[in-house]
Design a protein around this motif. Structure first.
Motif, PDB file in Angstrom:
ATOM      1  N   MET A 180       0.934  -1.143  -0.226  1.00 14.83           N
ATOM      2  CA  MET A 180      -0.072   0.000  -0.028  1.00 14.83           C
ATOM      3  C   MET A 180       0.920   1.197  -0.119  1.00 14.83           C
ATOM      4  SD  MET A 180      -3.371  -0.350   2.344  1.00 14.83           S
ATOM      5  CE  MET A 180      -4.538  -1.564   1.777  1.00 14.83           C
ATOM      6  N   SER A 181       0.315   2.306  -0.634  1.00 12.62           N
ATOM      7  CA  SER A 181       1.160   3.552  -0.756  1.00 12.62           C
ATOM      8  C   SER A 181       0.966   4.327   0.550  1.00 12.62           C
ATOM      9  CB  SER A 181       0.522   4.453  -1.838  1.00 12.62           C
ATOM     10  OG  SER A 181      -0.885   5.117  -1.235  1.00 12.62           O
ATOM     11  N   ASP A 182       1.592   5.429   0.954  1.00 11.45           N
ATOM     12  CA  ASP A 182       1.663   6.177   1.831  1.00 11.45           C
ATOM     13  C   ASP A 182       0.203   6.991   2.149  1.00 11.45           C
ATOM     14  OD1 ASP A 182       3.873   5.586   2.859  1.00 11.45           O
ATOM     15  OD2 ASP A 182       5.138   7.305   1.888  1.00 11.45           O
ATOM     16  N   GLU A 183      -0.361   7.234   1.147  1.00 16.56           N
ATOM     17  CA  GLU A 183      -1.714   7.759   1.116  1.00 16.56           C
ATOM     18  C   GLU A 183      -2.634   6.941   2.000  1.00 16.56           C
ATOM     19  OE1 GLU A 183      -3.481   9.060  -2.572  1.00 16.56           O
ATOM     20  OE2 GLU A 183      -1.566   9.122  -3.391  1.00 16.56           O
ATOM     21  N   LYS A 184      -3.713   7.796   2.881  1.00 14.16           N
ATOM     22  CA  LYS A 184      -4.712   6.970   3.585  1.00 14.16           C
ATOM     23  C   LYS A 184      -5.441   6.491   2.456  1.00 14.16           C
ATOM     24  CE  LYS A 184      -5.882   8.537   7.935  1.00 14.16           C
ATOM     25  NZ  LYS A 184      -6.774   9.563   8.754  1.00 14.16           N
ATOM     26  N   PRO A 185      -5.637   5.053   2.952  1.00 13.04           N
ATOM     27  CA  PRO A 185      -6.878   4.278   2.054  1.00 13.04           C
ATOM     28  C   PRO A 185      -8.258   5.085   2.219  1.00 13.04           C
ATOM     29  CG  PRO A 185      -5.516   2.710   3.335  1.00 13.04           C
ATOM     30  CD  PRO A 185      -5.343   4.173   4.101  1.00 13.04           C
ATOM     31  N   ILE A 186      -9.022   5.062   0.924  1.00 12.53           N
ATOM     32  CA  ILE A 186     -10.430   5.768   1.197  1.00 12.53           C
ATOM     33  C   ILE A 186     -11.412   4.685   0.612  1.00 12.53           C
ATOM     34  CG2 ILE A 186      -9.650   8.181   1.066  1.00 12.53           C
ATOM     35  CD1 ILE A 186     -10.328   8.115  -1.729  1.00 12.53           C
ATOM     36  N   CYS A 187     -12.608   5.054   0.977  1.00  7.18           N
ATOM     37  CA  CYS A 187     -13.736   4.255   0.745  1.00  7.18           C
ATOM     38  C   CYS A 187     -13.577   4.220  -0.854  1.00  7.18           C
ATOM     39  CB  CYS A 187     -14.831   4.734   1.238  1.00  7.18           C
ATOM     40  SG  CYS A 187     -16.441   3.950   0.674  1.00  7.18           S
ATOM     41  N   SER A 188     -14.082   2.960  -1.492  1.00  7.01           N
ATOM     42  CA  SER A 188     -14.167   2.502  -2.940  1.00  7.01           C
ATOM     43  C   SER A 188     -15.486   3.206  -3.524  1.00  7.01           C
ATOM     44  CB  SER A 188     -13.971   1.199  -3.333  1.00  7.01           C
ATOM     45  OG  SER A 188     -12.741   0.780  -3.060  1.00  7.01           O
ATOM     46  N   ALA A 189     -16.686   3.483  -2.547  1.00  5.76           N
ATOM     47  CA  ALA A 189     -17.885   3.904  -2.962  1.00  5.76           C
ATOM     48  C   ALA A 189     -17.883   5.180  -3.879  1.00  5.76           C
ATOM     49  CB  ALA A 189     -18.848   4.026  -1.779  1.00  5.76           C
ATOM     50  N   LYS A 190     -18.653   5.328  -4.877  1.00  5.74           N
ATOM     51  CA  LYS A 190     -18.537   6.404  -5.698  1.00  5.74           C
ATOM     52  C   LYS A 190     -18.797   7.927  -5.210  1.00  5.74           C
ATOM     53  CE  LYS A 190     -20.445   8.095 -10.030  1.00  5.74           C
ATOM     54  NZ  LYS A 190     -21.235   7.942 -11.448  1.00  5.74           N
ATOM     55  N   GLY A 191     -17.765   8.587  -5.150  1.00  5.74           N
ATOM     56  CA  GLY A 191     -17.919  10.079  -4.667  1.00  5.74           C
ATOM     57  C   GLY A 191     -17.594  10.070  -3.105  1.00  5.74           C
ATOM     58  N   CYS A 192     -17.317   8.938  -2.581  1.00  3.65           N
ATOM     59  CA  CYS A 192     -17.069   8.920  -1.091  1.00  3.65           C
ATOM     60  C   CYS A 192     -15.515   9.289  -0.849  1.00  3.65           C
ATOM     61  CB  CYS A 192     -17.348   7.675  -0.445  1.00  3.65           C
ATOM     62  SG  CYS A 192     -17.280   7.526   1.442  1.00  3.65           S
ATOM     63  N   ARG A 193     -15.197  10.154   0.079  1.00  2.00           N
ATOM     64  CA  ARG A 193     -13.763  10.311   0.396  1.00  2.00           C
ATOM     65  C   ARG A 193     -13.501  10.146   1.950  1.00  2.00           C
ATOM     66  NH1 ARG A 193     -11.302  10.068  -3.814  1.00  2.00           N
ATOM     67  NH2 ARG A 193      -9.686  11.091  -2.922  1.00  2.00           N
ATOM     68  N   LEU A 194     -14.404   9.229   2.357  1.00  2.00           N
ATOM     69  CA  LEU A 194     -14.051   8.793   3.883  1.00  2.00           C
ATOM     70  C   LEU A 194     -13.039   7.789   4.087  1.00  2.00           C
ATOM     71  CD1 LEU A 194     -17.850   8.599   5.258  1.00  2.00           C
ATOM     72  CD2 LEU A 194     -16.191  10.534   5.610  1.00  2.00           C
ATOM     73  N   ASP A 195     -12.336   7.842   5.335  1.00  2.00           N
ATOM     74  CA  ASP A 195     -11.305   6.863   5.352  1.00  2.00           C
ATOM     75  C   ASP A 195     -12.003   5.345   5.406  1.00  2.00           C
ATOM     76  OD1 ASP A 195      -9.780   8.744   5.773  1.00  2.00           O
ATOM     77  OD2 ASP A 195      -9.695   8.615   7.959  1.00  2.00           O
ATOM     78  N   ALA A 196     -11.187   4.442   4.694  1.00  2.00           N
ATOM     79  CA  ALA A 196     -11.509   3.124   4.642  1.00  2.00           C
ATOM     80  C   ALA A 196     -11.370   2.392   5.878  1.00  2.00           C
ATOM     81  CB  ALA A 196     -10.623   2.291   3.458  1.00  2.00           C
ATOM     82  N   VAL A 197     -12.337   1.476   6.473  1.00  2.00           N
ATOM     83  CA  VAL A 197     -12.281   0.784   7.747  1.00  2.00           C
ATOM     84  C   VAL A 197     -12.213  -0.677   7.251  1.00  2.00           C
ATOM     85  CG1 VAL A 197     -13.653   0.351   9.710  1.00  2.00           C
ATOM     86  CG2 VAL A 197     -13.583   2.575   8.855  1.00  2.00           C
ATOM     87  N   TRP A 198     -12.767  -1.167   6.017  1.00  2.00           N
ATOM     88  CA  TRP A 198     -12.972  -2.613   5.677  1.00  2.00           C
ATOM     89  C   TRP A 198     -12.402  -2.833   4.268  1.00  2.00           C
ATOM     90  CZ3 TRP A 198     -15.373  -5.429   9.257  1.00  2.00           C
ATOM     91  CH2 TRP A 198     -16.022  -4.706  10.511  1.00  2.00           C
ATOM     92  N   VAL A 199     -12.260  -4.104   4.185  1.00  2.00           N
ATOM     93  CA  VAL A 199     -11.593  -4.517   2.774  1.00  2.00           C
ATOM     94  C   VAL A 199     -12.555  -5.567   2.583  1.00  2.00           C
ATOM     95  CG1 VAL A 199      -9.741  -5.738   1.854  1.00  2.00           C
ATOM     96  CG2 VAL A 199      -9.123  -4.075   3.565  1.00  2.00           C
ATOM     97  N   LEU A 200     -13.133  -5.304   1.398  1.00  2.00           N
ATOM     98  CA  LEU A 200     -14.161  -6.475   0.816  1.00  2.00           C
ATOM     99  C   LEU A 200     -13.266  -7.088  -0.308  1.00  2.00           C
ATOM    100  CD1 LEU A 200     -15.965  -4.019   2.010  1.00  2.00           C
ATOM    101  CD2 LEU A 200     -17.586  -4.735   0.319  1.00  2.00           C
ATOM    102  N   ALA A 201     -12.893  -8.378  -0.010  1.00  2.35           N
ATOM    103  CA  ALA A 201     -12.303  -9.223  -1.045  1.00  2.35           C
ATOM    104  C   ALA A 201     -13.234  -9.898  -2.094  1.00  2.35           C
ATOM    105  CB  ALA A 201     -11.437 -10.243  -0.221  1.00  2.35           C
ATOM    106  N   TRP A 202     -13.192  -9.871  -3.244  1.00  2.00           N
ATOM    107  CA  TRP A 202     -14.075 -10.313  -4.073  1.00  2.00           C
ATOM    108  C   TRP A 202     -13.184 -11.156  -5.226  1.00  2.00           C
ATOM    109  CZ3 TRP A 202     -14.275  -8.304  -9.136  1.00  2.00           C
ATOM    110  CH2 TRP A 202     -13.947  -7.038  -9.369  1.00  2.00           C
ATOM    111  N   ASN A 203     -14.094 -12.019  -6.086  1.00  2.00           N
ATOM    112  CA  ASN A 203     -13.488 -12.551  -7.168  1.00  2.00           C
ATOM    113  C   ASN A 203     -14.468 -12.892  -8.392  1.00  2.00           C
ATOM    114  OD1 ASN A 203     -13.435 -15.180  -8.562  1.00  2.00           O
ATOM    115  ND2 ASN A 203     -11.426 -15.302  -7.838  1.00  2.00           N
ATOM    116  N   ASN A 204     -14.154 -12.480  -9.328  1.00  2.00           N
ATOM    117  CA  ASN A 204     -15.241 -12.702 -10.629  1.00  2.00           C
ATOM    118  C   ASN A 204     -14.908 -14.258 -11.086  1.00  2.00           C
ATOM    119  OD1 ASN A 204     -16.716 -13.069 -12.918  1.00  2.00           O
ATOM    120  ND2 ASN A 204     -16.624 -10.834 -13.392  1.00  2.00           N
TER     121      ASN A 204
END
Length: 74
Positions: free
Chosen positions: A1-25
């Motif tokens: 991971m980079s030095d940047e704070k991880p942020i939420c992946s939801a469109k338009g959200c800039r809040l800090d990430a708290v959770w990781v959703l691991a997925w696979n297609n």
């Protein structure tokens, strides 16, 4: 991971990430491959449902736990 704070992946959200959703297609990824989305508390359920209804969601883990797993070699 980079030095940047991880942020939420939801469109338009800039809040800090708290959770990781691991997925696979399964149509395009090998079974052991895990892609990740990050989520804040507010968007965790919505993003989980989006992935879950498609059968993609594999795991939901708090960000510090995920980072510890990655540091230990996955």
């Amino acid at each position: 991971m980079s030095d940047e704070k991880p942020i939420c992946s939801a469109k338009g959200c800039r809040l800090d990430a708290v959770w990781v959703l691991a997925w696979n297609n399964p149509k395009i990824h090998t079974p052991e491959r895990r892609k990740t989305w990050l989520a804040c508390d507010e968007h965790r359920e919505h993003l989980s449902q989006f992935l879950g209804v498609r059968g993609f969601l594999k795991d939901v883990v708090e960000l510090p736990e995920w980072q510890a797993r990655e540091a230990a070699g996955g």
